[in-house]
Scaffold this active site. Structure first.
Site, PDB file in Angstrom:
ATOM      1  N   LYS A  41      24.991   4.292  16.248  1.00 40.12           N
ATOM      2  CA  LYS A  41      24.322   3.167  16.743  1.00 40.12           C
ATOM      3  C   LYS A  41      23.569   3.480  18.141  1.00 40.12           C
ATOM      4  O   LYS A  41      22.554   3.495  17.888  1.00 40.12           O
ATOM      5  CB  LYS A  41      24.700   1.834  16.683  1.00 40.12           C
ATOM      6  N   THR A  42      24.101   3.826  19.548  1.00 38.83           N
ATOM      7  CA  THR A  42      23.401   4.115  20.137  1.00 38.83           C
ATOM      8  C   THR A  42      22.411   4.856  20.481  1.00 38.83           C
ATOM      9  O   THR A  42      21.569   5.486  20.614  1.00 38.83           O
ATOM     10  CB  THR A  42      24.475   4.154  21.215  1.00 38.83           C
ATOM     11  N   ASP A 226      20.622  -2.380  22.602  1.00 35.55           N
ATOM     12  CA  ASP A 226      21.836  -1.498  22.200  1.00 35.55           C
ATOM     13  C   ASP A 226      22.446  -3.162  22.246  1.00 35.55           C
ATOM     14  O   ASP A 226      22.694  -4.201  23.163  1.00 35.55           O
ATOM     15  CB  ASP A 226      22.131  -0.655  22.745  1.00 35.55           C
ATOM     16  N   GLU A 227      23.842  -3.315  21.216  1.00 36.39           N
ATOM     17  CA  GLU A 227      24.578  -3.852  21.725  1.00 36.39           C
ATOM     18  C   GLU A 227      23.892  -5.731  21.221  1.00 36.39           C
ATOM     19  O   GLU A 227      24.715  -6.411  22.147  1.00 36.39           O
ATOM     20  CB  GLU A 227      25.447  -4.244  22.838  1.00 36.39           C
ATOM     21  N   GLN A 257      32.405  -6.783  17.313  1.00 42.70           N
ATOM     22  CA  GLN A 257      32.533  -6.416  18.235  1.00 42.70           C
ATOM     23  C   GLN A 257      31.636  -7.312  19.582  1.00 42.70           C
ATOM     24  O   GLN A 257      31.840  -7.110  20.909  1.00 42.70           O
ATOM     25  CB  GLN A 257      31.464  -4.398  18.709  1.00 42.70           C
ATOM     26  N   ARG A 601      38.033   2.890  20.805  1.00 42.51           N
ATOM     27  CA  ARG A 601      37.844   3.515  21.850  1.00 42.51           C
ATOM     28  C   ARG A 601      37.984   4.879  21.464  1.00 42.51           C
ATOM     29  O   ARG A 601      38.075   6.004  22.169  1.00 42.51           O
ATOM     30  CB  ARG A 601      37.521   3.046  22.887  1.00 42.51           C
TER      31      ARG A 601
HETATM   32  P1  ATP Z   1      29.886   1.560  19.853  1.00 41.28           P
HETATM   33  O1  ATP Z   1      29.960   0.400  17.973  1.00 41.28           O
HETATM   34  O2  ATP Z   1      31.421   1.426  20.361  1.00 41.28           O
HETATM   35  O3  ATP Z   1      29.009   1.284  20.372  1.00 41.28           O
HETATM   36  P2  ATP Z   1      28.097   3.310  18.241  1.00 41.28           P
HETATM   37  O4  ATP Z   1      27.761   2.700  16.338  1.00 41.28           O
HETATM   38  O5  ATP Z   1      26.792   3.365  19.259  1.00 41.28           O
HETATM   39  O6  ATP Z   1      29.669   3.059  19.303  1.00 41.28           O
HETATM   40  P3  ATP Z   1      27.660   6.686  19.020  1.00 41.28           P
HETATM   41  O7  ATP Z   1      28.338   5.974  20.763  1.00 41.28           O
HETATM   42  O8  ATP Z   1      26.441   6.349  18.822  1.00 41.28           O
HETATM   43  O9  ATP Z   1      28.570   4.964  18.097  1.00 41.28           O
HETATM   44  O10 ATP Z   1      28.012   7.712  18.695  1.00 41.28           O
HETATM   45  C1  ATP Z   1      30.153   7.986  18.404  1.00 41.28           C
HETATM   46  C2  ATP Z   1      30.387   8.928  18.703  1.00 41.28           C
HETATM   47  O11 ATP Z   1      28.999   9.388  16.839  1.00 41.28           O
HETATM   48  C3  ATP Z   1      29.227   9.968  19.732  1.00 41.28           C
HETATM   49  O12 ATP Z   1      30.280  10.756  20.304  1.00 41.28           O
HETATM   50  C4  ATP Z   1      28.225  10.790  19.486  1.00 41.28           C
HETATM   51  O13 ATP Z   1      27.203  12.213  18.970  1.00 41.28           O
HETATM   52  C5  ATP Z   1      28.686  10.890  17.886  1.00 41.28           C
HETATM   53  N1  ATP Z   1      27.578  10.451  16.550  1.00 41.28           N
HETATM   54  C6  ATP Z   1      26.869   9.744  15.974  1.00 41.28           C
HETATM   55  N2  ATP Z   1      26.277  10.829  15.006  1.00 41.28           N
HETATM   56  C7  ATP Z   1      26.983  11.234  14.934  1.00 41.28           C
HETATM   57  C8  ATP Z   1      25.670  12.199  13.607  1.00 41.28           C
HETATM   58  N3  ATP Z   1      24.780  11.631  12.697  1.00 41.28           N
HETATM   59  N4  ATP Z   1      26.235  13.263  13.603  1.00 41.28           N
HETATM   60  C9  ATP Z   1      27.365  14.207  14.342  1.00 41.28           C
HETATM   61  N5  ATP Z   1      27.735  12.776  15.173  1.00 41.28           N
HETATM   62  C10 ATP Z   1      27.528  11.772  15.377  1.00 41.28           C
HETATM   63 MG    MG Z   2      26.941   1.800  20.831  1.00 43.74          MG
END
Ligand code: ATP
Ligand code: MG
Length: 748
Positions: A41-42, A226-227, A257, A601
């Site tokens: 997402k981030t 975000d969040e 979350q 995490r």
């Molecule tokens: P959270 O819910 O904990 O905030 P998130 O959904 O924001 O997590 P991110 O932190 O953006 O997730 O991504 C999680 C991990 O997955 C990071 O290491 C990111 O680089 C990797 N990632 C995300 N999308 C891809 C993708 N399309 N290909 C490869 N790696 C990815």
């Molecule tokens: Mg995130």
């Protein structure tokens, strides 16, 4: 020839999956990315910003991205800069720092001067204590911590001091309202705002001045958040105002979350997004890129127990990975030693960064000791951070006073720091004059000096202080770091520390030197004193998080958004996690979401540890702790076999409904959370109708009054099936065991 930015964007899109891409290239209208942990997402937000700029859809300064912490904002900015190959990134900040920006240019519209000060929690508590003193209320009856929480909750529910705080009446509610009003007028007089006010007044500004709201909405044509699951009511209002002339809002979040209910975060904001922003495109991400299959499955199993959720599919192409290790220790010391040994072993194999997460700050102490014994360097997030150290706060208060002597909060902090003979009696007289006349303490000094009611010595001290402030103000034209140096020198602050000569004083001097260095860096970047003060005020615990640290210790709340190859989740015990407070209030879902945040995490390896006994507040938990219900929710097939967990874990009947946490038995105040107007009301009505002493008042050692037996001393307090059982020694009558529900003991 192809546009080089487009080429850049193509490669940036290539690293996204098709749903992420869809969220990125949909550049108009509301978009909600609703997805589980670690699904990118981030990353989607970061790439969308780069895409908007890279494709020329928006200039950098037309974009506003809001993240949860300054640290997350810094990282996002750096990441975007990288994606944009060095182009200026847009404004990425927290809700609070955005609000400060808006208010610095428009504060007069909500009745403040533009150079208003910002009060942190510590300042707030100090002010509340002083307000209570002034109103003649006892601090044990109205502890500042409780008042601060109640007032913050009220503000987050958009209840102001003018309004009826609750539907209730009664002396207790009245007193709280009075404190709230006095506190708010003290802030106003000081030209100061607390953190909640920053958002609250920005919302007010926008709602009462449509043109200003439109100006900002026009300026930031693209808003990314975000969040989103952790936004509260005022933040939500802010978002509404910022999207008043367009609907280009990209919100990303995960309802599983949502962990800031106690700060007023409203999970409904995300659940009703589609209703709030008609035509919203909802995009679900299902592939998790962070964790192994087993970790993902375990975390999903735990959170699936919750009822209030949308539910979603999560999968990973990655390997199932290691089993989850569940470790049961005899006591917290053993638990800490186990964690430290595992960390030692992993570090020696070159595996890091590692994180130890826990529910409550106090848990860090034993883990820290165990790590130190093995000579392992670690970083603690949420300890006393640099800007929260006493000497740093004092120095900042001097700067605030010099800039704005009417800042009562800052002036209170330094008026007798170092000791210059202005004692509590003098200060109370000053405070009383200020409240009576409705003026600032600074102006009250003038009045008190004229009236000559104080002893000559006190007056002389006040007069010297007044001259000191005048002289500090003269330095304000100098470069920032020189202002600081001059003020620390002329106030006698440095001299007092030097005179102390202790190691601690030496450390404090070093911290002040560091602060001067920070000021110098700010000055070199052309920042003003006000910028510097904003920077210091808006730092949060998490800003101490160091990505390069090999071992990090932090609370689960602070771990939001982060990832680590190895994660330890310590203290998985009923009453501690889930927290006894949430169990008592029947709201375990938020705790379960916190557990989900913690577990997700971990990238490769997850440890869940639990200790059968634990000393809390210097007492033993007095029995066997029950393992957290969350441990039971992890399918057995995913956990490591052969741990002692297998032999001594028994499913608690009725999920440990009757369990009382040792913290509650110890007689401490059973804290509560208030996340809605309704619960504030409930709290007050409980207090009003109670007529019974709170837990804290009948702790062991307290003197109580019984209608028939008279005065007695409490020897022991226990909680049984029929409620509180209190053992009391009555002089001349002996020891009696009483049930509080009948005895109705009153604290004396
Ligand atoms: P959270 O819910 O904990 O905030 P998130 O959904 O924001 O997590 P991110 O932190 O953006 O997730 O991504 C999680 C991990 O997955 C990071 O290491 C990111 O680089 C990797 N990632 C995300 N999308 C891809 C993708 N399309 N290909 C490869 N790696 C990815
Ligand atoms: Mg995130």
């Amino acid at each position: 020839m192809a546009n080089p930015q487009s080429i850049l964007n193509r490669s940036c899109l290539a690293s996204l999956n098709s749903q992420q891409k869809e969220a990125v290239i949909r550049t108009t209208g509301p978009v909600l990315v609703l997805a589980g942990a670690g699904t990118g997402k981030t990353r989607t937000i970061t790439h969308k910003i780069a895409y908007l700029v890279g494709e020329g859809i928006s200039a950098s300064d037309g974009i506003l991205a809001v993240t949860f912490t300054n640290k997350a904002a810094e990282e996002m900015r750096a990441r975007v800069e990288q994606l944009l190959d060095g182009q200026d990134p847009p404004l990425v900040c927290t809700f609070h720092s955005f609000a400060v920006r808006v208010l610095r240019s428009h504060a007069p519209l909500v009745g403040f001067q533009s150079d208003f000060s910002i009060c942190d929690t510590d300042d707030q508590r100090k002010m509340l204590t002083q307000v209570c003193r002034d109103l003649g209320y006892r601090s044990d009856e109205l502890p500042a911590r409780m008042l601060q929480r109640l007032i913050s909750r009220a503000k987050n529910c958009r209840i102001g001091p003018e309004a009826q705080l609750t539907g209730e009446s009664g002396p207790f509610a009245e007193r709280i309202l009075k404190v709230f009003r006095s506190y708010q007028s003290l802030l106003k007089k000081s030209n100061a705002m607390d953190f909640d006010d920053l958002i609250g007044f920005t919302v007010k500004l926008f709602q009462e001045n449509r043109a200003v709201a439109e100006e900002f909405s026009h300026r930031f044509r693209h808003l990314l958040i975000d969040e989103y699951q952790d936004t509260n009511a005022p933040q939500y209002e802010l978002i509404r105002s910022l999207t008043c002339v367009h609907q280009n809002l990209t919100a990303v979040g995960d309802e599983d979350q949502s962990i800031y209910g106690f700060r007023g975060a409203d999970i409904e904001n995300i659940l009703r997004f589609e209703a709030d922003f008609p035509g919203a495109k909802v995009i679900k991400l299902e592939e998790n890129y962070r964790s192994t299959g087993r970790i993902l499955e375990a975390a999903t199993a735990v959170v699936s127990t919750n009822v209030r959720r949308k539910g979603k599919v999560l999968w990973t192409e990655g390997a199932p990975g290691d089993l989850i290790t569940v470790y049961v220790a005899e006591d917290a010391g053993e638990e800490a030693r186990f964690i430290a040994r595992q960390i030692y072993e992993r570090l020696s194999r070159g595996i890091h960064p590692l994180a130890v997460l826990y529910r409550t700050n106090f848990q860090s102490r034993q883990i820290e000791e165990a790590l130190r014994r093995l000579d392992i360097d670690y970083r603690l997030v949420g300890g006393v951070s640099f800007y929260n150290r006493k000497e740093v706060k004092d120095a900042i208060a001097y700067l605030r006073t010099a800039l704005n002597p009417s800042d009562d909060v800052a002036l209170t902090r330094i008026i007798n720091e170092p000791n210059r003979g202005i004692g509590q009696v003098t200060f109370d007289a000053l405070f009383q004059t200020a409240s009576l006349e409705g003026i600032s303490l600074w102006n009250a000094i003038e009045l008190v000096l004229q009236k000559q009611t104080l002893a000559a010595r006190s007056r002389a001290a006040l007069d010297r202080f007044r001259n000191l402030v005048f002289s500090c103000r003269k330095h304000l034209a100098l470069p920032l770091h020189l202002v600081l140096e001059k003020i620390l020198g002329s106030s006698g602050y440095l001299q007092a520390l030097q005179d102390q000569g202790s190691d601690e004083a030496h450390d404090r001097l070093l911290n002040l030197k560091e602060l001067v260095t920070v000021a110098e860096e700010h000055a070199a970047q052309g920042r003003t004193l006000l910028d510097f003060l904003d920077h210091a005020a808006l730092r949060s615990d998490l800003d101490d998080f160091d990505q390069n640290a090999r071992v990090t210790l932090m609370t689960l709340h602070n771990a939001k958004g982060l990832e680590f190859p190895v994660v330890f989740l310590a203290g998985c015990e009923e009453g501690l996690f889930p927290h006894g407070r949430s169990v008592a209030e029947g709201d375990v879902e938020e705790e379960r979401r916190l557990c989900y945040v913690g577990m997700t995490r971990a990238q490769k390896k997850l440890y869940l540890t639990y200790s059968r006994s634990r000393r809390l507040f210097g007492r033993d938990s007095g029995g066997i702790n029950e393992p957290s219900r969350f441990l039971h929710e992890v399918p057995e097939s995913l956990t490591e076999v052969g741990t002692r967990f297998g032999s001594n874990l028994q499913r608690p009947p009725g999920a440990a409904a009757g369990y009382t946490h040792p913290m509650r038995r110890s007689g401490s105040y059973p804290g509560k959370t208030y996340d809605s107007a309704e619960s504030v009301r409930r709290f007050l009505s409980e207090r009003e109708g109670a007529g019974k002493p709170s837990f804290s008042e009948i702790a062991a050692g307290a003197i109580v009054m019984h209608d028939d037996f008279g005065k007695g001393r409490v020897l022991k307090v226990e909680e049984g099936s029929q409620g509180l059982k209190v053992t009391v020694q009555f002089p001349g009558l002996g020891i009696k065991k009483l049930l509080q529900s009948y005895a109705r003991l009153r604290a004396v």
